[in-house]
Design an enzyme around this catalytic site. Sequence first.
Site, PDB file in Angstrom:
ATOM      1  N   PHE A 146       8.586  -3.711  -9.224  1.00 32.29           N
ATOM      2  CA  PHE A 146       9.717  -3.186  -8.458  1.00 32.29           C
ATOM      3  C   PHE A 146      10.103  -4.244  -7.440  1.00 32.29           C
ATOM      4  CE2 PHE A 146      11.931  -1.143  -5.021  1.00 32.29           C
ATOM      5  CZ  PHE A 146      12.876  -0.415  -5.705  1.00 32.29           C
ATOM      6  N   ASP A 231       6.206 -11.613  -4.022  1.00 33.17           N
ATOM      7  CA  ASP A 231       7.035 -10.587  -3.390  1.00 33.17           C
ATOM      8  C   ASP A 231       6.126  -9.758  -2.485  1.00 33.17           C
ATOM      9  OD1 ASP A 231       8.437  -8.331  -2.664  1.00 33.17           O
ATOM     10  OD2 ASP A 231       9.384  -8.044  -4.611  1.00 33.17           O
ATOM     11  N   LYS A 260      11.429  -5.474   4.831  1.00 29.89           N
ATOM     12  CA  LYS A 260      10.941  -4.198   5.350  1.00 29.89           C
ATOM     13  C   LYS A 260      10.389  -4.299   6.763  1.00 29.89           C
ATOM     14  CE  LYS A 260      10.423  -1.923   0.887  1.00 29.89           C
ATOM     15  NZ  LYS A 260      11.690  -1.190   0.966  1.00 29.89           N
TER      16      LYS A 260
END
Length: 405
Positions: A146, A231, A260
């Site tokens: 994801f 990531d 984030k």
Amino acid sequence: MIVDDKLRTPGAVRDAERWTAHNYHPLPVVISSAEGAWLTDVDGRRYLDCLAGYSALNFGHRHPQLIAAAHAQLDRLTLTSRAFIHDQFADFCRELAELCGKDLVLPMNTGAEAVETGIKVARKWGYQVKGVPAGQANIVVAEGNFHGRTTTIVSFSTDEDARADFGPYTPGFTVVPYGDLDALTAAINENTVAVLLEPIQGEQGVVVPPEGYLPGVRQVCTERNVLFIADEIQSGLGRTGATFACDHEGVVPDMYLLGKALGGGIVPVSAVAANADVLGVLKPGQHGSTFGGNPLACAVAIEVVRLLSTGEFQRRSAQLGERLRAGLEGLVGKGLVGVRVRGLWAGLDIDPALMTGREACERLAARGVLAKDTHGSTIRLAPPLVITEEEIDLAVTQLAEVLAG
């Protein structure tokens, strides 16, 4: 006492359903305020936040140091575009580069933008540095990944909900099983420019790869002249008990993708960090963002980096994560069939004969604990790193009650 017919939540949920595209299926909770690890809804009910905005709120809601930085910057300057340099920009890039041990930083806004940036940089590096023929670059990725929701990123997703009906798909990606070093090695060819991986797969259910996998990826990338792109948008910045999830195995990728938590739960901030021989392939006009690296974002993100620079939050995550692990592992065989924990990040597999992950999250919400389901009977816990031992125990106790029926 609140009278039922005066509750604001049902109406607010109806309005959201009426006026919003249904690309999410949120729990019927309508939050109006928050502080630390706690949320309060429009009817005054408090909830322990065990999701932390998918790790965007690692430092809790409204951390005083971050809020103070935002307030101060709001009174001075919020946006210039990258047509000019502002007085927060260099400090942010320098301090983040130092935290990552890299030469350069390229600021963006969302995590997906960081991933797209990483893809573009890797391809350009492949053509200009490695010598891959024009238009032939490929990137190796993992099943269950994801990395975001853009058309390019969903092109190499293996989640049909994320991918279906969004074609035609972007070529240039080879998908291999996550954690299978032999398959990854076999997929690399002379035109491979990068391997793009999550050191821990969050959306998949906090899946930790086998020990030795990440060092093996690092080694094969070095041997085959391929960039290793990590990531760390969810796993980085203290979540797993280290600054980066790669740190647990002493691995340093060629490129970090961050986001984030970098925005402190206040503004969207993402970034790519790499050395000059990688990020230096970009020249003016070849990539950018009007809002990327804006003054408000940089002011907040500088304080995020400074919070991490002390190591306090990494230590909290590691220590409290062991308490969380102990509590959750005690529920295996009592409603849980699997538990994966790294720092304050946990994936829990509920016995599907008992309930779905969605049902478990609904029942937890009724008990004042908020979590998120994924992939059927799995739920994820990712509380803010400011959570206390007592609050962890509360979350585990409430989960045990839910599992017991």
